[in-house]
Design a protein around this motif. Structure first.
Motif, short mmCIF file in Angstrom:
data_model
loop_
_atom_site.label_atom_id
_atom_site.label_comp_id
_atom_site.label_asym_id
_atom_site.label_seq_id
_atom_site.Cartn_x
_atom_site.Cartn_y
_atom_site.Cartn_z
N UNK A 13 -36.99 11.76 4.11
CA UNK A 13 -35.69 11.21 4.51
C UNK A 13 -35.76 9.75 4.92
N UNK A 14 -36.97 9.24 5.21
CA UNK A 14 -37.08 7.82 5.57
C UNK A 14 -36.88 6.92 4.36
N UNK A 15 -36.93 7.53 3.15
CA UNK A 15 -36.73 6.70 1.95
C UNK A 15 -35.34 6.04 1.98
N UNK A 16 -34.36 6.74 2.52
CA UNK A 16 -33.03 6.14 2.61
C UNK A 16 -33.09 4.88 3.49
N UNK A 17 -33.80 4.99 4.63
CA UNK A 17 -33.89 3.84 5.54
C UNK A 17 -34.68 2.70 4.89
N UNK A 18 -35.74 3.07 4.15
CA UNK A 18 -36.51 2.04 3.44
C UNK A 18 -35.61 1.31 2.45
N UNK A 24 -28.49 1.65 12.28
CA UNK A 24 -27.20 2.24 12.68
C UNK A 24 -26.17 1.17 13.01
N UNK A 25 -26.62 -0.04 13.32
CA UNK A 25 -25.65 -1.06 13.75
C UNK A 25 -25.03 -1.82 12.58
N UNK A 26 -25.54 -1.62 11.38
CA UNK A 26 -24.89 -2.36 10.28
C UNK A 26 -24.60 -1.55 9.02
N UNK A 64 -24.55 8.57 8.93
CA UNK A 64 -24.60 9.87 9.64
C UNK A 64 -25.12 10.96 8.71
N UNK A 65 -24.61 10.99 7.47
CA UNK A 65 -25.06 12.02 6.51
C UNK A 65 -26.56 11.91 6.29
N UNK A 66 -27.05 10.68 6.14
CA UNK A 66 -28.47 10.48 5.86
C UNK A 66 -29.33 10.89 7.03
N UNK A 67 -28.84 10.63 8.24
CA UNK A 67 -29.64 11.00 9.43
C UNK A 67 -29.64 12.52 9.60
N UNK A 95 -34.94 17.83 7.69
CA UNK A 95 -36.35 17.79 7.28
C UNK A 95 -37.27 17.88 8.50
N UNK A 96 -36.87 17.21 9.57
CA UNK A 96 -37.70 17.27 10.79
C UNK A 96 -37.72 18.70 11.34
N UNK A 97 -36.58 19.34 11.32
CA UNK A 97 -36.53 20.74 11.81
C UNK A 97 -37.49 21.60 11.00
N UNK A 98 -37.50 21.36 9.71
CA UNK A 98 -38.40 22.12 8.84
C UNK A 98 -39.86 21.86 9.23
N UNK A 99 -40.15 20.61 9.51
CA UNK A 99 -41.51 20.23 9.90
C UNK A 99 -41.89 20.93 11.22
#
Ligand code: BJ8
Length: 436
Positions: free
Chosen positions: A44-49, A243-245, A252-255, A261-265
């Motif tokens: 999921x961090x790929x979206x942030x990247x 989140x600020x820009x 929100x959807x991406x987070x 994914x974190x819950x799964x982990x």
């Protein structure tokens, strides 16, 4: 990160192309070293990247397209500016705080040398013509928080269209009245700028949009507290910074996807950081993009950051606006009350912040707190002295750091942070190594 296809857009925004290319090159290198080098990151961090890789590209293109469609862009430097109203007026709000040294010499013509790096940075970004967000803004909102900012806005107003909100310095009934009137004035100012009337229906919707963003970040904060730690502190900092820009609904959807994914982990008892590594909390001044220095130093020192008590962190996400309000007046009250809960060090007295830090430290079960103040930031540096005393009473060790955006003190910071981690880990008795 530089992309030739955006060059025409940057030129149209009157950026200094070569200085801007230089900034993107440094940012890209920094990002590779600090972020992309991490092992076992969440998908999921790929979206942030992606969002970060397009920080001056796609997002700016979106803002330009929105402007062409008649929308206004509002820039801010503080979490006191109610995004709910900005969105309800049909405008887009973007955070303009800057976390890199740029245009310092020029900035020091507007503010004295002994001004905090955050203020010098946003002035420097403007004067060096390297910030496409600043250049996209139709209106910039300042606020009377610390003395440095409120006086800097007077001089900065020679260069940008600025509107200043008066944030009270105490929380008495008369301060609430003042703040409510400031919120009402901001509403009128937005209506003048956008030529849109803020309706109760739109405001109700935007309250939900901004609350949803905060709820997603609250969920992330709860999940990151797991043992073993499922996500690095620097990744969560990046999420908060973006989140600020970013567009709030898409963000929100991406987070939420990241949290699934974190819950799964957590279910599989997998973590990016082994159990037993020192768990630390950061507290203090906001860390704007690309200010990743301290979390990188901490997480390279056998510790993990499990919470940020900061405006780019829980101070901005902890409280929601009451969604039961129906009329315009009720909603304005709900906004007023929610924002007055912000425990910025600019308030006096500010015991709420000390209480909030202690309960956060206990909830996250941290081994210590690292207090971070930007050099020349008096509100946070002074509050750090008080904080250390109250944490001591709770047997929570604290390290107080004052730094700026330069990399000159990295080695010194490493030495201090490593010694602190060693001290707190002797209490938790841990020796497993954090994967770099
Ligand atoms: S609500 S923390 S975002 S003012 S670091 S400029 S305080 S001298 S940033 Fe802030 Fe709003 Fe408060 Fe949050 Fe001044 Fe200190 Fe510089 Fe600072």
């Amino acid at each position: 990160m530089a992309n030739d296809s955006y060059k025409a857009m940057w030129e149209s925004l009157n950026l200094d192309i070569s200085a801007h290319d230089g900034l993107l090159a440094v940012l890209g290198k920094f990002y590779n070293d600090i972020y992309l080098s991490q092992q076992g990151r969440l998908k999921g961090m790929e979206y942030l990247d992606f969002v970060l890789s397009e920080v001056h590209g796609l997002r700016i293109k979106e803002l330009q397209e929105a402007k062409q469609a008649g929308k206004k862009i509002v820039g801010t430097f503080c979490v006191f500016v109610p995004e709910e109203l900005t969105l309800a007026a049909g405008a887009i709000q973007v955070g303009l705080c800057a976390g890199a040294e740029a245009g310092t010499q020029e900035a020091e013509k507007l503010v004295p040398r002994n001004t905090c790096a955050l203020i010098k940075s946003f002035i420097g970004f403007k004067l060096a013509r390297i910030c496409p967000y600043m250049e996209s803004c139709d209106m910039i909102i300042g606020e009377t928080t610390c003395d440095g900012k409120k006086k800097a806005y007077e001089n900065f107003a020679e260069h940008v269209p600025i509107y200043v909100m008066e944030v009270p310095q105490q929380k008495k009934a008369s301060d609430r009245d003042l703040w409510k009137s400031e919120i009402l004035s901001y509403k009128s100012e937005l209506e003048k700028l956008t030529k849109n009337k803020i309706t109760a229906k739109n405001l109700k919707k935007s309250i939900k949009t901004v609350n949803d963003k905060r709820r997603a970040l609250q969920r992330l904060n709860r999940l990151r507290a797991a043992v073993p730690t499922p996500i690095s502190g620097r990744d969560v900092l990046l999420v908060n910074q973006i989140s600020s820009y970013d567009d709030p609904e898409r963000f929100t959807k991406s987070i939420d996807i990241l949290c699934d994914e974190i819950e799964d982990r957590i279910r599989k008892e997998e973590g990016i950081v082994p159990a037993g590594i020192s768990r630390l909390m950061l507290s203090g001044c906001p860390m704007a993009v690309p200010n990743w220095k301290l979390p990188f130093v901490i997480e390279g020192a056998n510790a993990v950051v499990v919470g940020e008590e900061s405006c780019i962190g829980t101070r901005n996400t902890r409280d929601l606006v009451d969604e039961s309000a129906e009329t315009m007046d009720e909603m304005m009250d709900a906004i007023c009350d929610r924002y007055l809960k912000i425990d910025c060090a600019c308030f006096t007295p500010n015991t709420e912040r000390l209480e909030n830090i202690i309960s956060m430290a206990k909830e996250l079960n941290v081994d210590g707190v690292i207090h971070y103040a930007l050099m020349f930031c008096q509100p946070y540096a002074i509050e750090a002295i008080k904080l250390e005393k109250v944490l001591k009473k709770e047997n929570i060790p604290m390290l107080s750091i004052e730094t700026d955006y330069s990399m000159d003190d990295v080695e010194q910071l490493k030495t201090r942070v490593e010694a602190f981690v060693e001290m707190v880990s002797s209490t938790v008795g841990n020796s497993e190594a954090i994967p770099k």
